[in-house]
Design an enzyme around this catalytic site. Structure first.
Site, PDB file in Angstrom:
ATOM      1  N   PHE A 144     108.140  14.870 -53.074  1.00 30.65           N
ATOM      2  CA  PHE A 144     108.876  16.050 -53.477  1.00 30.65           C
ATOM      3  C   PHE A 144     109.008  16.092 -54.995  1.00 30.65           C
ATOM      4  CE2 PHE A 144     113.039  18.347 -53.912  1.00 30.65           C
ATOM      5  CZ  PHE A 144     112.549  19.577 -53.522  1.00 30.65           C
ATOM      6  N   GLU A 202      99.690  23.265 -37.315  1.00 27.85           N
ATOM      7  CA  GLU A 202      99.463  21.857 -37.000  1.00 27.85           C
ATOM      8  C   GLU A 202     100.424  20.985 -37.776  1.00 27.85           C
ATOM      9  OE1 GLU A 202      95.365  21.294 -38.190  1.00 27.85           O
ATOM     10  OE2 GLU A 202      94.867  23.240 -37.307  1.00 27.85           O
ATOM     11  N   LYS A 225     101.397  18.090 -40.174  1.00 27.32           N
ATOM     12  CA  LYS A 225     100.700  17.464 -41.285  1.00 27.32           C
ATOM     13  C   LYS A 225     100.980  15.965 -41.212  1.00 27.32           C
ATOM     14  CE  LYS A 225     100.064  18.170 -46.217  1.00 27.32           C
ATOM     15  NZ  LYS A 225     100.213  16.762 -46.598  1.00 27.32           N
ATOM     16  N   ASP A 235     101.102  12.201 -42.195  1.00 32.72           N
ATOM     17  CA  ASP A 235     101.228  11.585 -43.511  1.00 32.72           C
ATOM     18  C   ASP A 235     100.364  10.324 -43.549  1.00 32.72           C
ATOM     19  OD1 ASP A 235     102.050  11.400 -46.041  1.00 32.72           O
ATOM     20  OD2 ASP A 235     104.102  10.754 -45.600  1.00 32.72           O
ATOM     21  N   ARG A 242      88.434  10.492 -49.284  1.00 38.04           N
ATOM     22  CA  ARG A 242      88.390  11.691 -50.101  1.00 38.04           C
ATOM     23  C   ARG A 242      87.778  11.393 -51.466  1.00 38.04           C
ATOM     24  NH1 ARG A 242      91.507  16.164 -50.178  1.00 38.04           N
ATOM     25  NH2 ARG A 242      93.126  15.268 -48.894  1.00 38.04           N
ATOM     26  N   TYR A 270      91.093  17.171 -37.712  1.00 39.30           N
ATOM     27  CA  TYR A 270      91.600  18.550 -37.723  1.00 39.30           C
ATOM     28  C   TYR A 270      90.687  19.586 -38.360  1.00 39.30           C
ATOM     29  CZ  TYR A 270      93.204  16.544 -42.160  1.00 39.30           C
ATOM     30  OH  TYR A 270      93.273  15.891 -43.359  1.00 39.30           O
ATOM     31  N   LYS A 311      96.831  27.445 -40.777  1.00 40.38           N
ATOM     32  CA  LYS A 311      95.455  27.857 -41.080  1.00 40.38           C
ATOM     33  C   LYS A 311      95.178  29.198 -40.412  1.00 40.38           C
ATOM     34  CE  LYS A 311      93.711  23.112 -40.956  1.00 40.38           C
ATOM     35  NZ  LYS A 311      93.120  22.110 -40.051  1.00 40.38           N
ATOM     36  N   LYS A 362     105.710  22.142 -46.685  1.00 43.69           N
ATOM     37  CA  LYS A 362     106.210  20.769 -46.703  1.00 43.69           C
ATOM     38  C   LYS A 362     107.684  20.749 -46.317  1.00 43.69           C
ATOM     39  CE  LYS A 362     103.244  18.212 -49.436  1.00 43.69           C
ATOM     40  NZ  LYS A 362     103.477  17.001 -50.074  1.00 43.69           N
ATOM     41  N   CYS A 371     123.258  -7.462 -71.704  1.00 41.98           N
ATOM     42  CA  CYS A 371     122.634  -7.869 -70.446  1.00 41.98           C
ATOM     43  C   CYS A 371     123.695  -8.422 -69.496  1.00 41.98           C
ATOM     44  CB  CYS A 371     121.569  -8.929 -70.698  1.00 41.98           C
ATOM     45  SG  CYS A 371     120.854  -9.597 -69.192  1.00 41.98           S
ATOM     46  N   CYS A 391     122.646 -12.403 -68.884  1.00 43.21           N
ATOM     47  CA  CYS A 391     122.678 -13.419 -69.939  1.00 43.21           C
ATOM     48  C   CYS A 391     123.528 -13.006 -71.143  1.00 43.21           C
ATOM     49  CB  CYS A 391     121.256 -13.750 -70.390  1.00 43.21           C
ATOM     50  SG  CYS A 391     120.526 -12.474 -71.417  1.00 43.21           S
ATOM     51  N   CYS A 449     116.511  -6.187 -71.618  1.00 41.46           N
ATOM     52  CA  CYS A 449     117.126  -7.381 -72.181  1.00 41.46           C
ATOM     53  C   CYS A 449     116.014  -8.101 -72.944  1.00 41.46           C
ATOM     54  CB  CYS A 449     117.675  -8.267 -71.074  1.00 41.46           C
ATOM     55  SG  CYS A 449     118.073  -9.913 -71.665  1.00 41.46           S
ATOM     56  N   CYS A 488     116.720 -15.503 -70.235  1.00 41.26           N
ATOM     57  CA  CYS A 488     117.445 -14.678 -69.278  1.00 41.26           C
ATOM     58  C   CYS A 488     116.918 -15.004 -67.870  1.00 41.26           C
ATOM     59  CB  CYS A 488     117.208 -13.209 -69.634  1.00 41.26           C
ATOM     60  SG  CYS A 488     118.117 -12.072 -68.606  1.00 41.26           S
TER      61      CYS A 488
END
Ligand SMILES: [Zn+2]
Length: 679
Positions: free
Chosen positions: A35, A123, A125, A127, A146, A236, A299, A323, A417, A420, A435, A441
């Site tokens: 996103f 359809e 999608k 992932d 791809r 697909y 589609k 999405k 930090c 330390c 740091c 550290c």
């Protein structure tokens, strides 16, 4: 926005997107959610729309991300992994949207281009990672990733390990002699959880999400390992010369009857209302699916209309992806921890009142850096929205102002930090605080060891947990301490028996043979990568020459920028580091380039990119090494910038064809050796 500002922002966005593309496609380790990525992309598209004159040909909006490993990524120990072949038809990505409104403008565009009624195919999608299969006379001939959209990696042997992908199609089912079918390789949640549990046991970095796990698994070099990963495939998009059906859905049904895996959840929708209904239904029901989905693909169902709508440079005009928005939850920010990482970067992490989100209980969320905290105007006690996209650590996206009480406390980024106590510094071009106390550290010391023993560094047989134990017992503080460890000391470690001790000692002793360029990388000098370590090692030959190099000399090396040069100078100006290096050398570590591999100091090939393909009288890696040692760049794919292609036995036919097409000069091994005066 003025043009000047826009120009600046476009450059920034392009660089940012390139980096995320690389993380996503090549390293399989995204830093941001899809996103967030899409938001950056949309911003860039918007700016390019406002100022079309600023649109660059190489803008990330104009191309699909590439999963091909550039040579530099794999310089060193790994050979080129897969043969590459061009796609017969480019593999594009889909335009996508998060809004139903935009879906209706998609519909309007389709309507404009259509003379007769049409329907949609909806359809899920999946992932996963895209795949293109070619079947010839009923047999799987080739499976390509791809890649960059026009050339992909040949992963046929790996794809054949996926049970749902048939090597031969059903007899007599009437399939065409030759066709392509595209789809997605994905990893169901169950297999993903199993894999990550396994990786944790083996002290390997778990995968961020099932998609990265699928992409990573598909690129394993050993097909046997792929088999155990539990990958699945869903197809697909059928591409045939002679149509087998009038609609997309019928074509998928045909493919299914030939024995190919096609999702049963595809639905024909007669209008936009039905599309919306499908979307709404799956936005909630997808949580019950055994695999990850991140949207709906819509589609045009009629293939004739698809053909007449055609393509833009980047995506088909007849399809779009809706999405799903990442889920978010509202909860109270209880406190903020400031974690110091291995590199010294300080990351604010929010402790939250536990809240249910995407099926898990969330208690912590990342705040990234001080700028982000300021941007959110975050206070302890605020109610905040957390979002989880792509299964990465949840992130706080905004504060709910209406729930702000009187008991809130300003969140102040520490000036020192938290581990330390050293005063923190902030690099000008980095949003993060660091740091600077690299050598004292504790998290940074441990980080140095973890890096040092890593597979790409010294390859010592141990993991994070071991480093943690050795450190907490006080056995290791400086890198050279590793080589002082005795079996007696090691036996005092929790759960360590003689076998583990002897394994460890043996791998320590083996690490003495690790070549100098990897030792240089292992030292953990800030900003030095595997490839740059190699270039620097080759240029100077040994550690002592590097330690005396001037800034100018360092900057002469191709991949070395000002930041790295300064970091190297500062590293070697520290007497402590020099002492440690001396000790490591005394323990037998390689501190100079193997003389068999002598650094060739010529710059005969300066400014030339040379592609090596095929088998030679010496290993291919050696050939690439010779290119670089003579000032050239070893390229992985042929382009207009390629100066020469050195072709050996069995060199890639696709590469050869491309070289011929682009007029790249093709030479053989002997000519190459002559060129660099090797004979
Ligand atoms: Zn510190």
């Amino acid at each position: 926005m003025k043009k000047k500002e826009a120009e600046k922002r476009i450059v920034q966005l392009a660089a940012e997107l390139e980096r995320h593309n690389h993380n996503y496609y090549v390293l399989n380790a995204p830093e941001i959610t899809d996103f967030q990525y899409d938001l950056l992309m949309m911003e860039l598209q918007q700016l390019e729309k406002m100022f079309p004159e600023l649109l660059r040909k190489d803008s990330p909006t104009q191309k699909v991300g590439s999963d091909i490993l550039p040579y530099n990524e794999i310089a060193g120990s790994l050979p080129r992994q897969f043969e590459q072949y061009p796609h017969r038809y480019p593999m594009l990505s889909l335009s996508n949207t998060y809004s139903l409104d935009e879906l209706s403008s998609f519909n309007e565009r389709v309507e404009k281009g259509s003379a007769s009624p049409y329907t949609f195919s909806c359809e899920l999608k999946f992932d996963g990672t895209a795949i293109c299969l070619t079947y010839k006379n009923g047999r799987l001939m080739r499976a390509l990733t791809r890649g960059d959209g026009s050339v992909g990696d040949d992963v046929t042997r790996n794809v054949l390990q996926i049970p749902s992908v048939p090597e031969t199609l059903k007899d007599g089912s009437g399939y065409p002699d030759e066709f392509e079918i595209r789809g997605e390789i994905y990893m169901p949640y169950k297999a993903f959880d199993k894999l990550n549990r396994q990786r944790e046991i083996e002290e390997e970095q778990p995968f961020a999400n099932p998609r990265n796990a699928a992409a990573g698994s598909l690129k394993l070099l050993d097909p046997k390992l792929v088999k155990g990963r539990g990958l699945e495939c869903t197809l697909y998009h059928l591409i045939v010369e002679e149509p087998v059906a009038a609609t997309h859905i019928e074509a998928l049904q045909k493919a299914s009857s030939w024995g190919l895996p096609v999702s049963g959840l595809v639905k024909e929708c007669i209008n936009l209302d039905e599309v919306n209904e499908y979307i709404n239904r799956w936005d909630s029901e997808r949580k019950n699916l055994p695999y990850a989905t991140d949207g709906i693909v819509v589609k045009v169902n009629q293939l004739a209309l698809q053909a007449s709508l055609g393509y833009t440079a980047k995506s088909p005009r007849w399809a779009t992806a809706y999405k799903f928005k990442p889920e978010e939850a509202l909860t109270k920010l209880v406190s903020i921890d400031y974690q110091v990482g291995r590199t010294g970067a300080v990351t604010p992490v929010a402790n939250l009142e536990p809240v249910q989100l995407s099926g898990t209980k969330v208690k912590r969320a990342s705040l990234h850096n001080a700028d982000q905290m300021q941007l959110l105007d975050i206070h302890i006690g605020d109610y905040v929205y957390v979002e989880k996209g792509g299964e990465i650590i949840p992130k706080i996206t905004r504060v709910e102002p209406s729930r702000r009480g009187f008991d809130i406390v300003e969140a102040v980024f520490p000036s020192h930090c938290p581990v330390c106590g050293a005063p923190l510094v902030r690099d000008e071009d980095e949003a993060r605080h660091f740091c600077p106390n690299q050598d004292n550290c504790p998290p940074q010391i441990k980080g140095k060891f973890i890096h040092f023993i890593g597979r790409k560094a010294m390859g010592i047989n141990a993991g994070e947990a071991t480093v943690e134990q050795l450190y907490s017992k006080g056995y290791i503080r400086e890198l050279s301490d590793l080589y002082k460890l005795t079996p007696e000391l090691l036996l005092t470690l929790d759960k360590w028996k003689e076998k583990s001790v002897s394994n460890f000692i043996e791998s320590l002793s083996k690490s003495r043979e690790v070549p100098f360029e990897r030792v240089l990388f292992a030292l953990g000098i800030r900003h030095i990568g595997e490839t740059t370590a190699k270039s620097i090692a080759m240029r100077f030959g040994d550690i002592w020459s590097i330690s005396m190099a001037t800034r100018e000399e360092l900057l002469e090396i191709d991949d070395v920028g000002a930041k790295l040069a300064d970091s190297i100078l500062s590293y070697f100006s520290n007497p402590l580091h020099m002492r440690i290096i001396k000790e490591l050398e005394e323990y037998g570590l390689q501190m100079k380039v193997d003389s068999g591999k002598k650094t060739v100091q010529s710059d005969i090939l300066k400014g030339m990119t040379i592609v090596i393909s095929g088998n030679f009288s010496i290993p291919r890696d050696e050939m690439k090494f010779l290119v670089e040692a003579n000032g050239g760049k070893a390229g992985s794919s042929i382009s207009g910038n390629t100066a020469y292609m050195v072709a050996g036995e069995k060199c890639g036919p696709a590469k050869l064809e491309k070289a011929l097409k682009l007029g790249v000069q093709i030479i053989d091994e002997t000519q190459f050796f002559e060129m660099i005066n090797k004979i």
